[in-house]
Design a protein around this motif. Structure first.
Motif, PDB file in Angstrom:
ATOM      1  N   UNK A 196       0.898  -1.156  -0.051  1.00  0.00           N
ATOM      2  CA  UNK A 196      -0.033   0.129   0.017  1.00  0.00           C
ATOM      3  C   UNK A 196       0.998   1.036  -0.168  1.00  0.00           C
ATOM      4  N   UNK A 197       0.379   2.260  -0.774  1.00  0.00           N
ATOM      5  CA  UNK A 197       1.162   3.520  -0.593  1.00  0.00           C
ATOM      6  C   UNK A 197       1.067   4.144   0.844  1.00  0.00           C
ATOM      7  N   UNK A 198       2.378   4.408   1.142  1.00  0.00           N
ATOM      8  CA  UNK A 198       2.325   5.036   2.729  1.00  0.00           C
ATOM      9  C   UNK A 198       2.888   6.626   2.368  1.00  0.00           C
ATOM     10  N   UNK A 199       3.321   6.884   1.520  1.00  0.00           N
ATOM     11  CA  UNK A 199       3.702   8.542   1.390  1.00  0.00           C
ATOM     12  C   UNK A 199       4.105   8.557  -0.224  1.00  0.00           C
ATOM     13  N   UNK A 200       3.908   9.878  -1.014  1.00  0.00           N
ATOM     14  CA  UNK A 200       4.523  10.174  -2.189  1.00  0.00           C
ATOM     15  C   UNK A 200       5.358  11.373  -1.751  1.00  0.00           C
ATOM     16  N   UNK A 201       6.632  11.061  -2.248  1.00  0.00           N
ATOM     17  CA  UNK A 201       7.646  12.293  -2.143  1.00  0.00           C
ATOM     18  C   UNK A 201       8.040  12.804  -3.368  1.00  0.00           C
ATOM     19  N   UNK A 202       8.562  14.077  -3.529  1.00  0.00           N
ATOM     20  CA  UNK A 202       9.238  14.722  -4.828  1.00  0.00           C
ATOM     21  C   UNK A 202      10.570  15.216  -4.262  1.00  0.00           C
ATOM     22  N   UNK A 203      11.618  14.401  -4.805  1.00  0.00           N
ATOM     23  CA  UNK A 203      13.059  14.825  -4.494  1.00  0.00           C
ATOM     24  C   UNK A 203      13.488  16.158  -4.587  1.00  0.00           C
ATOM     25  N   UNK A 204      13.279  16.456  -5.962  1.00  0.00           N
ATOM     26  CA  UNK A 204      13.568  18.006  -6.160  1.00  0.00           C
ATOM     27  C   UNK A 204      12.700  18.349  -7.365  1.00  0.00           C
ATOM     28  N   UNK A 205      12.632  19.683  -7.429  1.00  0.00           N
ATOM     29  CA  UNK A 205      11.572  20.468  -8.532  1.00  0.00           C
ATOM     30  C   UNK A 205      11.982  19.676 -10.066  1.00  0.00           C
ATOM     31  N   UNK A 206      11.120  19.190 -10.416  1.00  0.00           N
ATOM     32  CA  UNK A 206      11.264  18.448 -11.635  1.00  0.00           C
ATOM     33  C   UNK A 206      11.537  17.079 -11.867  1.00  0.00           C
ATOM     34  N   UNK A 207      11.626  16.549 -10.449  1.00  0.00           N
ATOM     35  CA  UNK A 207      11.945  15.076 -10.224  1.00  0.00           C
ATOM     36  C   UNK A 207      10.441  14.193 -10.135  1.00  0.00           C
ATOM     37  N   UNK A 208      10.385  13.098 -10.928  1.00  0.00           N
ATOM     38  CA  UNK A 208       9.021  12.438 -10.774  1.00  0.00           C
ATOM     39  C   UNK A 208       8.771  12.020  -9.528  1.00  0.00           C
ATOM     40  N   UNK A 209       7.521  11.936  -8.903  1.00  0.00           N
ATOM     41  CA  UNK A 209       7.135  11.499  -7.599  1.00  0.00           C
ATOM     42  C   UNK A 209       7.560  10.317  -7.338  1.00  0.00           C
ATOM     43  N   UNK A 210       7.939   9.810  -6.177  1.00  0.00           N
ATOM     44  CA  UNK A 210       8.239   8.489  -5.623  1.00  0.00           C
ATOM     45  C   UNK A 210       7.432   8.004  -4.536  1.00  0.00           C
ATOM     46  N   UNK A 211       6.649   6.973  -4.853  1.00  0.00           N
ATOM     47  CA  UNK A 211       5.879   6.309  -3.981  1.00  0.00           C
ATOM     48  C   UNK A 211       6.493   5.348  -3.086  1.00  0.00           C
ATOM     49  N   UNK A 212       6.253   5.728  -1.780  1.00  0.00           N
ATOM     50  CA  UNK A 212       6.879   4.786  -0.848  1.00  0.00           C
ATOM     51  C   UNK A 212       5.811   3.786  -0.248  1.00  0.00           C
ATOM     52  N   UNK A 213       6.278   2.558  -0.489  1.00  0.00           N
ATOM     53  CA  UNK A 213       5.009   1.462  -0.429  1.00  0.00           C
ATOM     54  C   UNK A 213       5.485   0.541   0.503  1.00  0.00           C
ATOM     55  N   UNK A 214       4.348   0.255   1.450  1.00  0.00           N
ATOM     56  CA  UNK A 214       4.637  -0.683   2.546  1.00  0.00           C
ATOM     57  C   UNK A 214       3.834  -1.881   2.421  1.00  0.00           C
ATOM     58  N   UNK A 215       4.277  -3.077   2.747  1.00  0.00           N
ATOM     59  CA  UNK A 215       3.231  -4.125   2.911  1.00  0.00           C
ATOM     60  C   UNK A 215       3.387  -4.536   4.385  1.00  0.00           C
ATOM     61  N   UNK A 216       2.180  -4.486   5.005  1.00  0.00           N
ATOM     62  CA  UNK A 216       2.184  -4.950   6.580  1.00  0.00           C
ATOM     63  C   UNK A 216       2.754  -6.357   6.952  1.00  0.00           C
ATOM     64  N   UNK A 217       3.440  -6.146   7.974  1.00  0.00           N
ATOM     65  CA  UNK A 217       3.837  -7.352   8.621  1.00  0.00           C
ATOM     66  C   UNK A 217       2.866  -8.521   8.579  1.00  0.00           C
ATOM     67  N   UNK A 218       3.033  -9.733   8.313  1.00  0.00           N
ATOM     68  CA  UNK A 218       2.386 -11.144   8.616  1.00  0.00           C
ATOM     69  C   UNK A 218       3.061 -11.794   9.732  1.00  0.00           C
ATOM     70  N   UNK A 219       2.600 -12.047  11.090  1.00  0.00           N
ATOM     71  CA  UNK A 219       3.102 -12.527  12.014  1.00  0.00           C
ATOM     72  C   UNK A 219       3.686 -13.884  11.573  1.00  0.00           C
ATOM     73  N   UNK A 220       4.857 -14.394  11.855  1.00  0.00           N
ATOM     74  CA  UNK A 220       5.597 -15.561  11.685  1.00  0.00           C
ATOM     75  C   UNK A 220       4.460 -16.799  11.955  1.00  0.00           C
ATOM     76  N   UNK A 221       4.341 -17.870  11.196  1.00  0.00           N
ATOM     77  CA  UNK A 221       3.532 -18.887  11.525  1.00  0.00           C
ATOM     78  C   UNK A 221       2.093 -18.663  11.103  1.00  0.00           C
ATOM     79  N   UNK A 222       1.507 -17.370  10.542  1.00  0.00           N
ATOM     80  CA  UNK A 222       0.214 -17.310  10.115  1.00  0.00           C
ATOM     81  C   UNK A 222       0.306 -17.307   8.661  1.00  0.00           C
TER      82      UNK A 222
END
Length: 196
Positions: free
Chosen positions: A168-194
């Motif tokens: 899932x997208x957690x945030x979208x950042x732009x490094x500098x003017x003119x840079x394409x946006x970067x999506x920061x994506x996270x997959x939630x933890x699944x507890x070991x054994x499930x």
């Protein structure tokens, strides 16, 4: 069995080929050679000795780190890389690469995550299921560690693929003017054994 320098070269070449049209990497690097220089140095000094890598038939490759593993280059390796980057990409590439590294470091989560640095399939091999195979390997590693998964993506064409694996997208950042946006994506933890 290939040695580390050959593996680093192959990881860089596959990834550079797959990322040739990636919006963010195209903005940072003026040449594919400059891009591959970074991928090769990081494969050799970070992902092969400290992390995990996989190469499938010279068609697809992936580099990732388990939770708590440093993704920093040594001072010597970092200075050597900057010299090579200057030679292959020029001062603008060096400046943008440093900006990007700083911004992505600042945006990196504080909680332990399994970090997907690159997943790459050559354009000629896309549609063969190789990306899905690699991503299942990564998700299994997240599951084994009981950790969240983390990646950065600037290519909107890939976001649906990542979402299909629970990112899932957690945030979208732009490094500098003119840079394409970067999506920061996270997959939630699944507890070991499930179930994954």
């Amino acid at each position: 069995m290939i040695d580390n320098s050959d593996a680093a070269r192959q990881l860089a070449e596959i990834t550079g080929h797959a990322f040739a049209d990636d919006p963010f990497n195209s903005w940072v690097f003026d040449t594919r050679m400059a891009m591959e220089t970074v991928f090769q140095a990081e494969a050799r000094h970070i992902y092969l000795p400290r992390g995990r890598t996989e190469i499938i038939d010279n068609k697809a490759a992936m580099m990732w780190l388990q939770p708590g593993t440093s993704k920093d280059l040594s001072l010597f390796a970092g200075m050597t890389l900057l010299g090579r980057l200057l030679r292959h990409g020029g001062t603008r590439t060096v400046r943008r690469a440093l900006q990007a590294a700083r911004a992505l470091r600042d945006a990196f989560p504080d909680e332990p995550v399994t970090y997907l640095y690159t997943i790459a399939v050559r354009p000629t091999a896309q549609g063969e299921g190789l990306g899905g195979h690699l991503m299942r390997r990564f998700v299994a590693d997240c599951h084994a560690a009981g950790s969240a998964g983390w990646l950065e993506s600037s290519n909107p064409g890939n976001h649906g693929f990542y979402r299909s694996f629970g990112f899932e997208t957690r945030d979208v950042i732009t490094i500098a003017p003119g840079a394409p946006p970067m999506e920061l994506m996270c997959r939630p933890a699944t507890p070991s054994g499930s179930p994954v």
